[in-house]
Design an enzyme around this catalytic site. Structure first.
Site, mmCIF file in Angstrom:
data_model
loop_
_atom_site.group_PDB
_atom_site.id
_atom_site.type_symbol
_atom_site.label_atom_id
_atom_site.label_comp_id
_atom_site.label_asym_id
_atom_site.label_seq_id
_atom_site.Cartn_x
_atom_site.Cartn_y
_atom_site.Cartn_z
ATOM 1 N N PRO A 1 -4.125 -1.480 -11.554
ATOM 2 C CA PRO A 1 -4.744 -1.930 -12.811
ATOM 3 C C PRO A 1 -3.835 -2.881 -13.583
ATOM 4 C CG PRO A 1 -4.703 0.488 -12.668
ATOM 5 C CD PRO A 1 -3.922 -0.028 -11.505
ATOM 6 N N ARG B 1 -17.698 -12.009 2.827
ATOM 7 C CA ARG B 1 -19.016 -12.656 2.742
ATOM 8 C C ARG B 1 -18.898 -14.167 2.537
ATOM 9 N NH1 ARG B 1 -22.909 -10.869 0.109
ATOM 10 N NH2 ARG B 1 -23.561 -12.680 -1.059
ATOM 11 N N ASP C 1 -25.120 -17.058 -5.128
ATOM 12 C CA ASP C 1 -24.750 -15.774 -5.739
ATOM 13 C C ASP C 1 -24.360 -15.934 -7.197
ATOM 14 O OD1 ASP C 1 -24.977 -14.138 -3.588
ATOM 15 O OD2 ASP C 1 -22.858 -14.161 -3.041
ATOM 16 N N GLU D 1 0.477 8.151 -9.158
ATOM 17 C CA GLU D 1 0.816 7.333 -10.333
ATOM 18 C C GLU D 1 1.154 5.894 -9.953
ATOM 19 O OE1 GLU D 1 0.493 8.495 -13.553
ATOM 20 O OE2 GLU D 1 -0.418 10.122 -12.403
HETATM 21 N N1 ADE Z 1 -5.959 1.193 -8.522
HETATM 22 C C1 ADE Z 1 -6.359 2.004 -9.511
HETATM 23 N N2 ADE Z 1 -7.132 1.361 -10.391
HETATM 24 C C2 ADE Z 1 -7.222 0.068 -9.957
HETATM 25 C C3 ADE Z 1 -7.868 -1.092 -10.444
HETATM 26 N N3 ADE Z 1 -8.576 -1.091 -11.580
HETATM 27 N N4 ADE Z 1 -7.746 -2.235 -9.735
HETATM 28 C C4 ADE Z 1 -7.009 -2.248 -8.598
HETATM 29 N N5 ADE Z 1 -6.376 -1.190 -8.085
HETATM 30 C C5 ADE Z 1 -6.475 -0.035 -8.758
#
Ligand code: ADE
Length: 247
Positions: free
Chosen positions: A89, A154, A169, A116
């Site tokens: 994230p 794709r 798309d 984590e």
């Molecule tokens: N691992 C956990 N959450 C994630 C996300 N939002 N994007 C990429 N990998 C992740």
């Protein structure tokens, strides 16, 4: 294209990569995907791949060395020069532009972390860049890896039966897609817009463009900022704004 994924749960990836457009691309030899588990590269007999975080706190952290070894094996299985992308994230947002960029490369290695996350020294030593699929936290990088692979595969030549369908798309043109309708011509919620049944291809193309612009403006106005629109698009938007002002 030769991709690889480093993951503790190869079975999730193998199942999902075997079906649909991605599965067909694999069978047709357009796309290969090796899967490496860090567990097969652990340094002890108990195959340990994680440990408690220094400094305390909840959860476990994936150890750097089994991940590094798994990446080295993944590169051997794909391409020695493949960029290594950590899914997290904290990464840069993955979008259609990033998908197009990856689709033009000969291959890449995705790393799906769990718990984590990975020891920072893994990221510092072998990761080229980090990608996030959105501002939310998944329990692991596997669904993110599948999203990246699906969006990239794709776009490979021949992967989608009708190439016009990827060209049209959502986001292909940095706009949301226009609405679609199919049979029956009338159901309990009404009929499709007249123009779609008219056979007038130019009028249909104009209607679709206008709907794509209108939807993007209503739902994701951020996509219209910072982009050069054609004069015809600007005229359509100006017309939409005028109508909204009168409504
Ligand atoms: N691992 C956990 N959450 C994630 C996300 N939002 N994007 C990429 N990998 C992740």
């Amino acid at each position: 294209m030769k991709a690889a994924v480093v993951s503790l749960f190869p079975e999730i990836l193998e199942a999902a990569l075997g079906v649909g457009i991605v599965g067909r691309a694999k069978r047709e030899g357009r796309f290969q995907c090796a899967i490496e588990s860090p567990r097969d590269h652990a340094e002890d007999a108990r195959r340990t791949i994680d440990d408690r975080p220094f400094g305390g706190g909840p959860g476990m952290v994936m150890m750097a060395e089994p991940l590094r070894r798994a990446v080295a094996a993944a590169k051997t299985a794909t391409l020695p020069t493949a960029p290594v992308i950590l899914l997290t994230p904290q990464g840069e947002r993955f979008d259609q532009r990033a998908a197009l960029r990856l689709a033009r490369t000969p291959g890449f290695v995705l790393v799906a972390a769990r718990y984590e996350g990975a020891d920072e020294r893994f990221a510092q030593s072998v990761v080229d860049y980090e990608l996030s699929v959105g501002d939310y936290v998944l329990s692991g990088g596997e669904p993110a890896a599948l999203a990246v692979l699906d969006a990239v595969v794709r776009l490979l030549p021949g992967a989608v039966g009708n190439p016009a369908s990827t060209a049209e798309d959502s986001f292909a043109d940095a706009l949301l897609d226009h609405p679609h309708y199919t049979r029956p011509e009338r159901d309990s919620h009404g009929a499709p817009p007249h123009v779609l049944l008219s056979g007038d291809h130019a009028a249909i193309a104009r209607w679709r463009r206008r709907e794509a612009l209108a939807r993007t403006w209503r739902r994701r106005p951020d996509l219209l900022l910072d982009r050069d629109l054609a004069a015809t698009d600007r005229a359509m938007l100006a017309d939409l704004f005028r109508q909204a002002a009168l409504a």
